[in-house]
Enzyme design. Structure first.
Site, PDB file in Angstrom:
ATOM      1  CE1 TYR A 185      41.105  40.166  35.629  1.00 59.45           C
ATOM      2  CE2 TYR A 185      39.369  39.844  33.996  1.00 59.45           C
ATOM      3  CZ  TYR A 185      40.464  39.373  34.692  1.00 59.45           C
ATOM      4  OH  TYR A 185      40.934  38.105  34.451  1.00 59.45           O
TER       5      TYR A 185
ATOM      6  CB  ALA B  42      40.964  48.805  31.130  1.00 63.10           C
TER       7      ALA B  42
END
Length: 229
Positions: free
Chosen positions: A144, A146
């Site tokens: 998430y 990233a």
């Protein structure tokens, strides 16, 4: 009357923003994942128009929009939709990675590309509702975070590219907000959910509208919102 294209208008922050813009008489174009959801959104906000396009399948967005009527000009594009799935790097599957990257990053990039001509016509604005995870990643938040770190990079590049065209770009980084996504996060974390501890979506909507309504002699690049309790 301003025209806004909004993703994620069905719940949480997106619903609060859409409702506020609808109440003041702005023209809304709401992106829905399928025809059934589009019908529900249209019923919730009478007079709003809908587009059908699945953010989970960004490769099909170009085809989907080509089959529908998109206005010749847009005053803003508000990227508010998002998905989350937590887990340690050693256990996250490629499905979890692709699912979050597609909805949270690739689809916003593609949708922006598709409607940039309409935004340039009006010297419009793109607002990316990011996350605190877009600035710092904790354990089990890798995929998430990233996707949200990538969303920050997308916004930062777009801001510089589109400045000559008069398009403003703002990233909003809310902390934990009382929303259906937060319910899921607490379930994944195994914690009890108490919405009173977190930001009301209406408060985040207020900050988004402040950035949207700022006079043209200024712009907000990045806006961080944190729980006050």
């Amino acid at each position: 009357m301003a025209t806004h294209l909004i993703t994620g208008a069905g719940s949480g922050i997106g619903a609060a923003v859409a409702r506020r813009l609808h109440e003041r008489g702005d023209d809304l174009l709401l992106l829905a994942r399928d025809a059934g959801r589009a019908k529900e959104l249209a019923a919730e906000l009478p007079g709003a128009r809908t587009l059908v396009g699945d953010l989970a399948n960004p490769d099909r967005l170009s085809w989907a929009l080509a089959q529908q009527s998109v206005p010749d000009r847009l005053d803003s594009l508000l990227h508010i939709a998002g998905v989350v799935d937590l887990g340690p790097v050693g256990e996250l599957t490629t499905k979890a990675w692709h699912g979050q990257l597609n909805v949270n990053l690739v689809a916003p990039a593609e949708l922006t590309r598709l409607v940039l001509p309409q935004l340039r016509v009006s010297n419009g604005q793109v607002i990316f509702v990011n996350s605190g995870a877009g600035l710092s990643a904790g354990p089990e938040w890798s995929a998430y975070a990233a996707s949200k770190h990538g969303l920050k990079a997308l916004a930062d590049s777009l801001r510089q590219e589109e400045k000559p065209n008069g398009v403003r770009v703002t990233s909003v980084y809310p902390g934990r907000t009382a929303s259906p996504m937060q319910v899921k996060i607490h379930q994944l974390e195994g914690n009890e959910y108490d919405p009173s501890r977190w930001i009301d979506p209406e408060s985040v909507a207020t900050t988004i509208l402040a950035a949207l309504d700022l006079p043209r002699d200024a712009q907000i690049d990045d806006l961080t919102v944190r729980p006050g309790r």
